[in-house]
Design an enzyme around this catalytic site. Sequence first.
Site, mmCIF file in Angstrom:
data_model
loop_
_atom_site.group_PDB
_atom_site.id
_atom_site.type_symbol
_atom_site.label_atom_id
_atom_site.label_comp_id
_atom_site.label_asym_id
_atom_site.label_seq_id
_atom_site.Cartn_x
_atom_site.Cartn_y
_atom_site.Cartn_z
ATOM 1 N N HIS A 81 0.861 -1.188 0.000
ATOM 2 C CA HIS A 81 0.000 0.000 0.000
ATOM 3 C C HIS A 81 0.899 1.241 0.000
ATOM 4 O O HIS A 81 2.009 1.222 0.579
ATOM 5 C CB HIS A 81 -0.910 -0.010 1.238
ATOM 6 C CG HIS A 81 -1.948 1.061 1.181
ATOM 7 N ND1 HIS A 81 -1.684 2.365 1.536
ATOM 8 C CD2 HIS A 81 -3.234 1.020 0.776
ATOM 9 C CE1 HIS A 81 -2.783 3.086 1.356
ATOM 10 N NE2 HIS A 81 -3.739 2.296 0.893
ATOM 11 N N GLU A 125 -3.580 2.854 -7.226
ATOM 12 C CA GLU A 125 -3.931 3.929 -6.288
ATOM 13 C C GLU A 125 -2.872 5.023 -6.345
ATOM 14 O O GLU A 125 -1.830 4.920 -5.696
ATOM 15 C CB GLU A 125 -3.950 3.400 -4.852
ATOM 16 C CG GLU A 125 -5.137 2.609 -4.447
ATOM 17 C CD GLU A 125 -5.356 2.662 -2.936
ATOM 18 O OE1 GLU A 125 -4.389 2.579 -2.160
ATOM 19 O OE2 GLU A 125 -6.509 2.797 -2.533
HETATM 20 O O1 G3P Z 1 -6.526 1.555 0.450
HETATM 21 C C1 G3P Z 1 -7.439 2.505 0.019
HETATM 22 C C2 G3P Z 1 -7.046 3.878 0.453
HETATM 23 O O2 G3P Z 1 -5.688 4.123 0.281
HETATM 24 C C3 G3P Z 1 -7.871 4.953 -0.230
HETATM 25 O O3 G3P Z 1 -7.939 5.998 0.675
HETATM 26 O O4 G3P Z 1 -9.165 7.719 1.931
HETATM 27 O O5 G3P Z 1 -8.696 8.036 -0.525
HETATM 28 O O6 G3P Z 1 -10.385 6.345 0.222
HETATM 29 P P1 G3P Z 1 -9.117 7.083 0.561
#
Ligand code: G3P
Length: 229
Positions: free
Chosen positions: A98, A146
Site C-alpha cells: 500500500h 492507487e
Molecule cells: O486503500 C485505500 C485507500 O488508500 C484509499 O484511501 O481515503 O482516498 O479512500 P481514501
Amino acid sequence: MSIGVLSYPLILLNLKTYEQSTGQKALNFPRVAERVYEKTGINIALAAQALDIQALVDASEIPVFSQHIDPVYPGRNTGHILPEAVAESGCYGTLLNHSEHQIPLDVIKKSIKRAREVDLFTCVCADTIDTAKRIALLNPDVIAIEPSELIGSGISVSKAQPEIVSGAVKGVKSVNSNVTVLCGAGITNGEDASAALDLGARGILVASGVVKSDDPYESLLDLARSMQR
Ligand code: G3P
C-alpha cells in the site's frame, strides 16, 4: 454467493489506523458491511490493523484482510507479521505494498510466495501503471491502482485520473490476464465508484470516505448501490 466468498464487483474497505476504526470502534464496520451486503448483494471486504483482525473475523462472515504481511517463516523474528498467524486468524487475504507501507519489488515477490504458501489471497497496491505491470509479473490475485497523491484527498481517481485506471487495467491484462484490477484513492461517492467500474476496474479500495463519514452505513450503501449492475 455466500457473504464470506470474495466476488466482483468488490468494495475493499481499508480501515487503516483511523481513530474511528481502531480497537472497539473497528467492530462497527463488519456490522455496517453485513447490512450493506444484505441490502445490495455487493461483496465487501475489510482490511484491518493486525491487532484488530481476530475480533473482526470473529464478529461476522465479512472477509477480512491484513493490511500487510512480512515474508518471514515461523522462528526467530521480532516485530514482523507472520503469514501463518494471519491465515490462522481466519483472514481471507492481505494487502501488500500500500502507498502507506511500500515495499521493494523483491520483497513483494517473496511476500506473494509466502501468502500462497498459507492460502492467503493477495491484493497488491501500485501507484503507477508501470509499477502495476511489474507487479502483474509476480502473479498476485489482485492489483489495486492507487495514485498516492489522491489518497485521502476526496478527489476521486476515477474522475481526476481516469486514464490511470483504464491504463492500469489494459497494462496489467497485457502482462497477466489472471490478475483482477481494482482502483482506489479519493473515492467517496457512488458516482466515483460507478465511474471506476466503467473504466474497467472490478471494484474499489476505499477508506476515508466511509471510515471518517458521519454515517458510514449510508456512505458504504451509496457506493454499493452504484456498483449494482
Ligand atoms: O486503500 C485505500 C485507500 O488508500 C484509499 O484511501 O481515503 O482516498 O479512500 P481514501
